[in-house]
Design a protein around this motif. Structure first.
Motif, PDB file in Angstrom:
ATOM      1  N   GLY A 139     120.938  -9.339 113.488  1.00  0.00           N
ATOM      2  CA  GLY A 139     122.180  -8.624 113.258  1.00  0.00           C
ATOM      3  C   GLY A 139     123.403  -9.419 113.692  1.00  0.00           C
ATOM      4  O   GLY A 139     123.316 -10.332 114.505  1.00  0.00           O
ATOM      5  N   ARG A 140     124.593  -9.020 113.130  1.00  0.00           N
ATOM      6  CA  ARG A 140     125.849  -9.667 113.489  1.00  0.00           C
ATOM      7  C   ARG A 140     126.905  -8.607 113.803  1.00  0.00           C
ATOM      8  O   ARG A 140     127.738  -8.304 112.937  1.00  0.00           O
ATOM      9  CB  ARG A 140     126.342 -10.552 112.346  1.00  0.00           C
ATOM     10  N   PRO A 141     126.922  -8.024 114.952  1.00  0.00           N
ATOM     11  CA  PRO A 141     125.996  -8.191 116.077  1.00  0.00           C
ATOM     12  C   PRO A 141     124.776  -7.280 115.984  1.00  0.00           C
ATOM     13  O   PRO A 141     123.806  -7.501 116.691  1.00  0.00           O
ATOM     14  CB  PRO A 141     126.856  -7.802 117.263  1.00  0.00           C
ATOM     15  N   SER A 142     124.796  -6.254 115.132  1.00  0.00           N
ATOM     16  CA  SER A 142     123.656  -5.345 115.027  1.00  0.00           C
ATOM     17  C   SER A 142     123.219  -5.262 113.570  1.00  0.00           C
ATOM     18  O   SER A 142     123.973  -5.577 112.646  1.00  0.00           O
ATOM     19  CB  SER A 142     124.016  -3.948 115.550  1.00  0.00           C
ATOM     20  N   VAL A 143     121.998  -4.794 113.378  1.00  0.00           N
ATOM     21  CA  VAL A 143     121.426  -4.673 112.036  1.00  0.00           C
ATOM     22  C   VAL A 143     121.874  -3.338 111.448  1.00  0.00           C
ATOM     23  O   VAL A 143     121.611  -2.279 112.037  1.00  0.00           O
ATOM     24  CB  VAL A 143     119.890  -4.750 112.089  1.00  0.00           C
ATOM     25  N   PRO A 144     122.557  -3.360 110.309  1.00  0.00           N
ATOM     26  CA  PRO A 144     123.018  -2.081 109.740  1.00  0.00           C
ATOM     27  C   PRO A 144     121.848  -1.229 109.255  1.00  0.00           C
ATOM     28  O   PRO A 144     120.905  -1.725 108.641  1.00  0.00           O
ATOM     29  CB  PRO A 144     123.914  -2.517 108.574  1.00  0.00           C
ATOM     30  N   GLY A 145     121.904   0.064 109.567  1.00  0.00           N
ATOM     31  CA  GLY A 145     120.879   1.002 109.122  1.00  0.00           C
ATOM     32  C   GLY A 145     119.615   1.006 109.958  1.00  0.00           C
ATOM     33  O   GLY A 145     118.703   1.801 109.713  1.00  0.00           O
ATOM     34  N   ALA A 146     119.533   0.147 110.955  1.00  0.00           N
ATOM     35  CA  ALA A 146     118.336   0.088 111.799  1.00  0.00           C
ATOM     36  C   ALA A 146     118.498   1.027 112.990  1.00  0.00           C
ATOM     37  O   ALA A 146     119.615   1.261 113.474  1.00  0.00           O
ATOM     38  CB  ALA A 146     118.086  -1.328 112.289  1.00  0.00           C
ATOM     39  N   ALA A 147     117.367   1.547 113.469  1.00  0.00           N
ATOM     40  CA  ALA A 147     117.387   2.458 114.619  1.00  0.00           C
ATOM     41  C   ALA A 147     116.023   2.433 115.294  1.00  0.00           C
ATOM     42  O   ALA A 147     114.992   2.197 114.650  1.00  0.00           O
ATOM     43  CB  ALA A 147     117.740   3.878 114.183  1.00  0.00           C
ATOM     44  N   VAL A 148     116.057   2.684 116.569  1.00  0.00           N
ATOM     45  CA  VAL A 148     114.833   2.789 117.373  1.00  0.00           C
ATOM     46  C   VAL A 148     114.769   4.205 117.913  1.00  0.00           C
ATOM     47  O   VAL A 148     115.689   4.657 118.606  1.00  0.00           O
ATOM     48  CB  VAL A 148     114.822   1.766 118.522  1.00  0.00           C
TER      49      VAL A 148
END
Length: 198
Positions: A139-148
């Motif tokens: 990600g830049r800085p995070s991955v769009p649409g991703a979740a834990v």
């Protein structure tokens, strides 16, 4: 009657032990005493050796009679035989100021989430990286649409840490203790790699 020459020397040596005697007479008397002591010790030493031999033979016989060995050899097995199956997907998630690499069914400990209660579901949306065996998404800085997705297992406080301050020659010292409040999270699933959920 005249005594044999050896006998006469021995008599002179013994008599000389209490009076004036020559050096050769003293040495002869000492050797005679040592021979007497050695002859007295020999039967005791032989009896002791026989007793030790009997004891060792009986202990060997008892060891042979015992059926169960103390330990048995086990065939070598590498750590890979007992390792859990590899996870299909992993993620690097940011919680507060910390980052964790997680896979499903992992347990992580973070600073206390005050609004969450035990057994509440929590969605961690700040995912920095996702990966599988085939490819990785950074990600830049995070991955769009991703979740834990995780579940709160417990709230607890860690062991006490002591903070001690002192200024020498001023009569000043302070001791404070601190116990950080923490929350443990159980990772349930990771989503965001081409829409798949694991």
């Amino acid at each position: 009657t005249s005594a044999p020459p050896g006998r006469a020397k021995e008599t002179v040596g013994v008599r000389g032990m209490f009076g004036s005697m020559r050096r050769s007479g003293l040495l002869a008397a000492c050797r005679a005493a040592q021979g007497t002591l050695a002859g007295a010790r020999a039967p005791v030493a032989e009896a002791h050796a026989r007793a030790l031999a009997r004891a060792s033979s009986s202990s060997r016989a008892g060891a042979r009679a015992s059926a169960a060995p103390i330990w048995t050899a086990r065939p070598f097995s590498s750590a890979a035989d007992h390792a859990p199956p590899p996870a299909e997907i992993f993620g690097v998630v940011k919680v507060g100021a910390q980052q964790f690499k997680v896979v499903p069914d992992d347990l992580i400990v973070v600073e206390k989430l005050g609004e969450a209660k035990v057994n509440d579901p929590v969605v961690l949306s700040e995912v920095m990286m996702l990966g599988t065996a085939e490819r990785t998404v950074i990600g830049r800085p995070s991955v769009p649409g991703a979740a834990v997705h995780a579940v709160v297992e417990e709230h607890f406080r860690e062991a006490k840490k002591l903070a001690f301050k002192k200024k020498r020659r001023k009569g000043y010292q302070r001791l404070k203790g601190h116990r950080q409040e923490l929350t443990s999270l159980r990772i349930s699933r990771i989503v965001g790699m081409d829409g798949q959920s694991v």
